[in-house]
Write an enzyme that holds these catalytic residues in place. Structure first.
Site, mmCIF file in Angstrom:
data_model
loop_
_atom_site.group_PDB
_atom_site.id
_atom_site.type_symbol
_atom_site.label_atom_id
_atom_site.label_comp_id
_atom_site.label_asym_id
_atom_site.label_seq_id
_atom_site.Cartn_x
_atom_site.Cartn_y
_atom_site.Cartn_z
ATOM 1 N N GLU A 153 0.639 -1.198 -0.108
ATOM 2 C CA GLU A 153 0.012 -0.066 0.033
ATOM 3 C C GLU A 153 0.983 1.262 0.154
ATOM 4 O OE1 GLU A 153 -3.596 2.086 2.559
ATOM 5 O OE2 GLU A 153 -2.413 0.292 3.698
ATOM 6 N N GLU A 159 2.478 9.740 6.344
ATOM 7 C CA GLU A 159 2.762 8.436 6.887
ATOM 8 C C GLU A 159 4.006 7.767 6.620
ATOM 9 O OE1 GLU A 159 -0.793 6.275 7.059
ATOM 10 O OE2 GLU A 159 -1.854 7.726 6.921
ATOM 11 N N ASP A 186 -5.380 3.134 -2.122
ATOM 12 C CA ASP A 186 -6.363 3.609 -1.209
ATOM 13 C C ASP A 186 -6.808 4.880 -1.367
ATOM 14 O OD1 ASP A 186 -6.834 5.313 1.547
ATOM 15 O OD2 ASP A 186 -6.417 3.375 2.553
ATOM 16 N N HIS A 189 -5.455 7.900 0.648
ATOM 17 C CA HIS A 189 -4.120 8.381 0.523
ATOM 18 C C HIS A 189 -3.919 9.281 -0.895
ATOM 19 C CE1 HIS A 189 -2.886 6.634 3.936
ATOM 20 N NE2 HIS A 189 -3.211 5.413 3.963
ATOM 21 N N HIS A 212 -9.045 0.657 -1.050
ATOM 22 C CA HIS A 212 -9.568 1.036 0.198
ATOM 23 C C HIS A 212 -10.699 2.208 -0.440
ATOM 24 C CE1 HIS A 212 -6.707 -0.534 3.391
ATOM 25 N NE2 HIS A 212 -7.766 -1.395 3.088
ATOM 26 N N ARG A 218 -11.694 10.592 4.807
ATOM 27 C CA ARG A 218 -11.679 9.042 5.447
ATOM 28 C C ARG A 218 -12.700 8.970 6.143
ATOM 29 N NH1 ARG A 218 -5.784 6.744 7.168
ATOM 30 N NH2 ARG A 218 -6.120 4.885 6.083
ATOM 31 N N GLU A 247 -12.229 1.036 4.789
ATOM 32 C CA GLU A 247 -11.291 1.296 5.870
ATOM 33 C C GLU A 247 -11.414 2.870 6.110
ATOM 34 O OE1 GLU A 247 -6.776 0.092 6.685
ATOM 35 O OE2 GLU A 247 -6.828 2.302 5.437
#
Length: 270
Positions: A153, A159, A186, A189, A212, A218, A247
């Site tokens: 990922e 991060e 994702d 992101h 995701h 989010r 997620e």
């Protein structure tokens, strides 16, 4: 495409972006109630729950296992594959390998997200990427013995500072010839790192192995400002038939987040 929802049992991630945090029987029941095909599990470790217990819950609720996460290795044990300490890198590799074995026994892939770590200080980016590549080669081989891929990922810049974009990760995996490694796209992101999420999916091509499905903040899709239709169209164009997995934060509460997500997916795919 299939639907999945996240179920976390990691105390250290109680405030994390996972929809259900209840005991597994309750989490499985809620996922089934909302009509999901599968659950994505975030567990404290490879021995926290037995494969037989998980299989029993699968049979009871008619659910698959979309994937198993490995992030507890970082949030609980402080492990990463690019740590300057060789002993910690080895412990991280062992933890992930054991999670791959657990997932493999359930015919599910494992995901590498936060445990990839980052570079800095005395560690150059090239060195960190070399360590990451070596680990992925080993883990990919282990996963292949179970007939499943290993999922890498790309994370946003806050991060990790290794690989942040889907196309960048796809190019790196291809150039190194890494086998049995696929990419997790994702959308949270991607909203930060990609100028065009649909084009990013196209750049990932057949290396896209998991998605995701999250809005810009989010939260559940529809509770932020992302435009998911172009992403869905891009996924269809590359022949993607894997999971759209929620997620996301359980907001305004877990059941509303679950209901909003699956309603949005059904609308987009209809």
């Amino acid at each position: 495409m299939k639907t999945a929802i996240t179920l976390s049992r990691v105390e250290e991630a109680a405030s994390g972006p996972f929809v259900f945090h209840q005991e597994l029987p309750d989490g499985f029941a809620r996922a089934a109630h909302h009509g999901y095909d599968s659950v994505e599990l975030f567990l404290p470790g490879p021995t926290a729950v037995s494969a037989s217990e998980i299989k029993t819950l699968q049979e009871e609720h008619g659910l698959g296992i979309a994937a198993v996460g490995t992030g507890a290795g970082l949030v609980r044990h402080g492990l990463s594959l690019t740590d300057p300490d060789a002993g910690i890198r080895q412990a991280a590799l062992q933890f992930i390998q054991e999670m791959v074995e657990l997932g493999g026994s359930l015919k599910a892939p494992a995901i590498l997200g936060s445990m990839q770590g980052k570079w800095g200080g005395t560690i150059r980016r090239e060195q960190a990427l070399d360590w990451l590549a070596e680990a992925l080669a080993t883990i990919g081989d282990t996963a292949s013995k179970h007939g499943v891929p290993f999922i890498y990922e790309p994370l946003n810049r806050y991060e990790t500072n290794l690989l942040n974009q889907v196309g960048q990760a796809a190019e790196w995996i291809t150039e190194l010839g890494l086998q049995n490694i696929v990419i997790l796209a994702d959308m949270f992101h991607m909203n930060i790192e990609e100028t065009d999420m649909a084009r990013a999916i196209q750049n990932g091509g057949d290396l896209i192995g998991h998605v995701h499905f999250a809005d810009s903040n989010r939260h559940a899709m529809g509770f932020g400002h992302s435009q998911p239709l172009p992403v869905i169209e891009a996924l269809k164009a590359i022949g993607y038939n894997g999971y759209l997995s929620a997620e996301i934060f359980p907001l305004p509460d877990a059941d509303q987040a679950a209901a909003q997500t699956i309603q949005t997916i059904h609308t987009l795919l209809s």
